[in-house]
Design an enzyme around this catalytic site. Structure first.
Site, PDB file in Angstrom:
ATOM      1  CB  ALA A 170      -0.898  -0.004   1.229  1.00  0.00           C
ATOM      2  CG  LEU A 203       2.451   1.737   5.060  1.00  0.00           C
ATOM      3  CD1 LEU A 203       3.080   2.818   5.926  1.00  0.00           C
ATOM      4  CD2 LEU A 203       1.398   2.349   4.133  1.00  0.00           C
ATOM      5  CB  CYS A 204       4.797   0.301  -1.079  1.00  0.00           C
ATOM      6  SG  CYS A 204       6.139   0.616  -2.223  1.00  0.00           S
ATOM      7  CG  PHE A 205       7.427   4.265   0.522  1.00  0.00           C
ATOM      8  CD1 PHE A 205       8.598   4.666  -0.085  1.00  0.00           C
ATOM      9  CD2 PHE A 205       6.236   4.426  -0.161  1.00  0.00           C
ATOM     10  CE1 PHE A 205       8.597   5.231  -1.349  1.00  0.00           C
ATOM     11  CE2 PHE A 205       6.213   4.992  -1.429  1.00  0.00           C
ATOM     12  CZ  PHE A 205       7.402   5.399  -2.027  1.00  0.00           C
TER      13      PHE A 205
END
Lengths: 244, 132
Positions: A76, A135-137
């Site tokens: 996400a 989260l992608c990050f």
């Protein structure tokens, strides 16, 4: 090779995803690559294609923000104080799909270094340990771009017969919807966060690397119609967004 | 399952095994070892439900690898009569045994099949060698 360059003002998440998919169809049909830059308003969470919408409950800070499902994989993303790019490439460019991550990320790496930011790219696929972060990050993947320990650029793809779509997010500053993820302004104070500056530098280096010549273009009327249809069919539809 | 030499292939890296079961032709479909290797780390797989009608060339499922979502294309037209439901939870089977335990769906084939759209083993090997 001539390629389209589209710079859009901020728009809703569903419109942005629908336009990217409409551009993918155009690239497959017309054989012309296109690079597009855009932002999101209001701030929106995009889930990776295979993520469950129930996973949003894990992330309290963004729980009340608008959200949708992307057509691409990965984790996400909170699209708030960031710059999103999308690149569509026809199959006639016979580069292995993963190499497009490398091309786009190395181009931004060069722009960051020109700006005095010590950025680096993760060249190896990190070993998987436990379930991936929401989260992608907060995930680590091959070709991700980092400044210090913090991921600044992550990308994902949708491949189909005829063309490939790759889009990604470059974090300019921390969002209150994802306070655990710093952006460029937080770890390299004093560096410009003016999006037009980054767009100009990034597209110019990509043009050089790929041997393309970008010409400014706009979303065509046919693409706008297609995008409107895709908003209804997918990105504004519970059938799409709640499918997992 | 028969050896890879006896299967048919698509340009998009699916394989299909055709066999006659009484008056009906049954197609078993999966993706090739080359496709699995190219996709590298497959993390998700979605397959259709039993009963779905598929046309040759239509998408029947999707995989995610290295943050890329890729479609799976059906080699023949027919009705899905069996789905390897356990496969998405055991993706290692795709690399360990792509032409056996890595099967994805079985279809009752609708006649007549346009087999000229499919590749023989030799033709498919040539395509892979050319880097397609």
């Amino acid at each position: 090779m001539d390629a389209r360059l589209i710079t859009n003002t901020a728009a809703s998440g569903s419109w942005n995803m629908a336009v990217d998919e409409a551009l993918l169809e155009s690239a497959a049909r017309q054989g012309v690559p296109c690079l597009r830059f855009y932002q999101w308003h209001p701030a929106t969470v995009s889930l990776g294609y295979f993520q469950s919408h129930r996973d949003r409950l894990q992330h309290a800070a963004s729980l009340h923000a608008p959200w949708l499902r992307r057509p691409t994989g990965g984790g996400a993303i909170v699209h708030d104080r960031e710059l999103t790019y999308s690149l569509v490439v026809p199959d006639t460019f016979r580069l292995p799909p993963e190499q497009w991550y490398r091309q786009v990320h190395e181009a931004l790496l060069a722009v960051l270094r020109q700006a005095g930011v010590a950025a680096r790219i993760e060249w190896n696929a990190p070993a998987r340990s436990g379930p991936p972060s929401f989260l992608c990050f907060l995930r680590r993947g091959r070709f991700d771009l980092f400044v210090g320990q913090h991921k600044m650029l992550g990308s994902a793809q949708r491949r189909r017969r005829g063309a490939l779509l790759q889009h990604g997010s470059f974090l300019l500053a921390r969002s209150v919807l994802a306070p655990e993820v710093p952006g460029l302004a937080d770890i390299a104070p004093g560096v410009s966060t003016d999006v037009q500056t980054w767009i100009a530098g990034w597209s110019s280096i990509l043009e050089e690397r790929l041997g393309w010549r970008f010409y400014p273009d706009e979303i065509s009327d046919m693409e706008k119609q297609k995008a409107a249809d895709l908003c209804e069919l997918r990105y504004d539809s519970p059938l799409w967004n709640l499918r997992r | 399952m028969p050896e890879p030499e006896k299967l048919w292939y698509t340009e998009t890296h699916e394989w299909v095994h055709l066999e006659n079961d009484g008056s009906q032709q049954i197609a078993t479909v999966g993706i090739t070892a080359f496709a699995v290797e190219q996709l590298t780390d497959i993390v998700y797989l979605e397959l259709p439900k039993v009963g779905r009608q598929l046309e040759a060339g239509e998408e029947f499922g999707e995989v995610e690898s290295v943050k890329a979502v890729s479609p799976l294309y059906c080699p023949v037209s027919g009705t899905v009569i069996a789905v390897h439901d356990d496969l998405p939870n055991h993706l290692e089977k795709l690399s360990q045994d792509p032409y056996g335990e890595g099967w994805m769906i079985r279809l009752a084939v609708r006649d007549p099949q346009p087999l000229e759209r499919l590749l023989t083993y030799e033709q498919y090997q040539k395509q892979c060698a050319e880097g397609a």
